[in-house]
Scaffold this motif. Structure first.
Motif: not given
Length: 290
Positions: A197-198, A250-253, A271-273, A280-282
């Motif tokens: 999280i930023c 994170g969902s936008s990263q 890359a998975l959702r 969500r996962v790389l």
């Protein structure tokens, strides 16, 4: 004088949480009542007239007050289910969430293949917290051994206790380390759900997260990417040939984290959702020892 029945207690608890505007009030009320009365969903149906003793009523009342104040239901219970495992929580552990199960499901088949082929495989779980990722993988892959890394002694004690409670302690070891600083050797898989999280966004999180999850498990720095830079930079010297690095994001990263690892010499494998359809996962390959 007739006491309070299980049915009456359940109805009252649900109404109190609903009236307080608690999201998921019905589920939270059920979880608290079941846990503190030692009853099940079936018993709520088959034995609704069971009389609840005054000490238990007081305990339920105190738990409801805590929930209404914003404390998450699983913090009150002291545990959470993750990938079929019951994991104890503590003040300095992130509450494991279903999204992270995506990482476990992605990497478990690869580890199972290595374990079957080589007779053993090694996992490094960075920022282990409750031990959720490592312990779920150990439960799925009998040949696996895991090192759980955390900078928090409280978290390491919790993860170690969870491993013992689950009968996995012979294959799990906790190491206090600031990321890789105290780590030696190579691993078949390096996994992590790092803080992402930023910093400026922490105050915008739900109060259940902002006030009760440990800050250093949430705060990923100015752009939320600090931990990924460390993992990408340091993983190669700890990775076996053919090994993988899997991280939650994170969902936008997705693009930013992918670029960080590509720049460090890795290749994007998968890359998975998650179940909600968010990135969500790389999973990356490359780097391993010669």
């Amino acid at each position: 004088m007739k006491g309070t029945t299980l049915a009456e207690l359940s109805l009252s608890a649900r109404k109190r949480l609903t009236d307080a505007g608690i999201e998921g009030a019905a589920l939270d009320a059920r979880l608290l009542v079941e846990d503190l009365t030692g009853t099940t969903r079936t018993e709520a149906i088959t034995d609704p007239d069971r009389i609840i003793d005054t000490d238990t009523l007081s305990a339920v009342d105190a738990a409801l007050i805590r929930r209404i104040s914003g404390e998450p239901v699983h913090r009150i219970l002291g545990y959470r289910e993750f990938h079929g495992l019951r994991l104890g929580l503590s003040a300095e552990t992130l509450e494991p969430r279903p999204d992270t199960e995506t990482l476990v499901d992605a990497i478990a088949p690869l580890l199972a293949d290595i374990g079957e082929r080589e007779g053993a495989c090694r996992i490094l779980d960075l920022g282990t917290g409750t031990g959720a990722i490592a312990l779920a993988l150990l439960a799925m892959v009998p040949e696996a051994h895991a090192v759980g890394v955390d900078i928090s002694e409280d978290a390491l004690a919790t993860a170690t206790r969870n491993a013992l409670d689950l009968g996995l302690s012979e294959r799990f070891i906790g190491v206090k380390s600031n990321w890789f600083e105290a780590i030696s050797g190579q691993f078949d898989a390096i996994v992590s759900n790092p803080p992402y999280i930023c910093s400026a966004e922490i105050e915008t999180l739900q109060k259940e997260v902002r006030n009760f999850d440990p800050l250093r498990a949430l705060d990923g720095g100015i752009d939320g990417l600090d931990a990924y830079r460390i993992i990408a930079r340091e993983s190669a010297r700890h990775l076996e040939v053919g090994g993988v690095v899997a991280v939650e994001i994170g969902s936008s990263q997705k693009a930013e984290v992918t670029d960080i690892f590509l720049d460090a010499g890795f290749l994007l494998k998968t890359a998975l959702r998650d179940l909600a359809g968010n990135d969500r996962v790389l999973m990356f390959t490359g780097g391993g020892k010669a």
